[in-house]
Design a protein around this motif. Sequence first.
Motif, short mmCIF file in Angstrom:
data_model
loop_
_atom_site.label_atom_id
_atom_site.label_comp_id
_atom_site.label_asym_id
_atom_site.label_seq_id
_atom_site.Cartn_x
_atom_site.Cartn_y
_atom_site.Cartn_z
N GLU A 297 -6.94 16.90 -1.30
CA GLU A 297 -5.79 16.02 -1.34
C GLU A 297 -4.52 16.78 -0.97
O GLU A 297 -4.33 17.93 -1.38
CB GLU A 297 -5.65 15.41 -2.73
N GLU B 64 -0.87 17.11 -1.62
CA GLU B 64 0.09 16.71 -2.65
C GLU B 64 1.40 16.20 -2.05
O GLU B 64 2.12 15.43 -2.68
CB GLU B 64 0.37 17.89 -3.59
N SER C 253 1.67 14.30 0.57
CA SER C 253 1.52 13.03 1.30
C SER C 253 2.14 11.86 0.56
O SER C 253 2.55 10.87 1.17
CB SER C 253 0.03 12.75 1.57
N GLY C 254 2.15 11.94 -0.77
CA GLY C 254 2.74 10.87 -1.57
C GLY C 254 1.83 9.67 -1.79
O GLY C 254 2.16 8.77 -2.57
N ASP C 255 0.70 9.64 -1.09
CA ASP C 255 -0.20 8.48 -1.23
C ASP C 255 -1.65 8.89 -1.42
O ASP C 255 -2.56 8.08 -1.24
CB ASP C 255 -0.07 7.56 -0.01
N GLY C 256 -1.88 10.15 -1.80
CA GLY C 256 -3.24 10.61 -2.08
C GLY C 256 -4.09 10.87 -0.86
O GLY C 256 -5.31 11.08 -0.99
N ARG C 257 -3.50 10.90 0.33
CA ARG C 257 -4.26 11.21 1.53
C ARG C 257 -4.67 12.69 1.53
O ARG C 257 -4.10 13.50 0.82
CB ARG C 257 -3.47 10.86 2.78
N VAL D 75 3.26 10.24 8.81
CA VAL D 75 3.60 8.84 9.09
C VAL D 75 4.37 8.83 10.40
O VAL D 75 5.34 9.58 10.56
CB VAL D 75 4.45 8.23 7.95
N HIS E 31 5.89 3.86 11.09
CA HIS E 31 5.55 3.89 9.66
C HIS E 31 4.06 3.66 9.39
O HIS E 31 3.67 3.12 8.36
CB HIS E 31 6.40 2.88 8.88
N PRO F 183 0.21 5.43 9.01
CA PRO F 183 -0.39 6.73 8.67
C PRO F 183 -1.18 7.30 9.85
O PRO F 183 -1.99 6.60 10.48
CB PRO F 183 -1.32 6.41 7.50
#
Length: 237
Positions: free
Chosen positions: A71, A73, A75-79, A97, A101, A103
Amino acid sequence: MGSMVPYGSANPDVRRDGSAPAMRGAPVHRPGEMRLGGSRLREECWTAVGARTRQRLAELSGAPIDWFAREDESSGDGRCFAVTLGEAGLSIAEPRVNTEHRPVYAISSFQFAPGSLRHVQIDHRPPPRAAPFGTAAAVPPPGIGLSTSAKGILGNLPPGAQELLQAPFTSGQRILRENWYYEGYDHRLDAFVFYLAGAKDVTFATGTKLIPAGHTDDSAHWSLTCYRASVARRIGR
């Protein structure tokens, strides 16, 4: 004491204890904590990256040696991000992004000069109650631009492995990228990968760690292969 040999031309020489003193000013670091748990394992993260991105990494890195994904950290969205190490290069896919906008993945690669990849095996088997690495140092080790976290991870490795990984960067070459991955249990790591990348050289180590009965982290047994390659060109940042 073994030396690095060209990859694919022969079995690597073996440094039986990996305890050779650091050479050419390569520092030996104090071990830092290696925490386990709290994140998806690399297989799950690798799948999450997506087939198209995985295929591009494979094309850039060539015949595989090792890989990891975890993961991101930031990325803000768990990618997840992914790293592949192969005979042709070190390649990295990082979540981003785009201007719409949406991914996407940004892919970068350190492409190896043909025939420059070399390797050596380190087989570290200290007795129980061995002294921790770095405790005999009278002065702090010289800095080569490693992060505090990277120093801590390196400090867990045998001194011979620390030397091999850092040697190209002791003469002023700047470390551009560093990262690592490990998974397993308190008494063993079933996967360990660590790399350092600069404009001219890439070094990396892969292998396993075991703490036998009667031993501690200070006398853990490591089975590692250390690699070094010259960088011919870079793709991406």
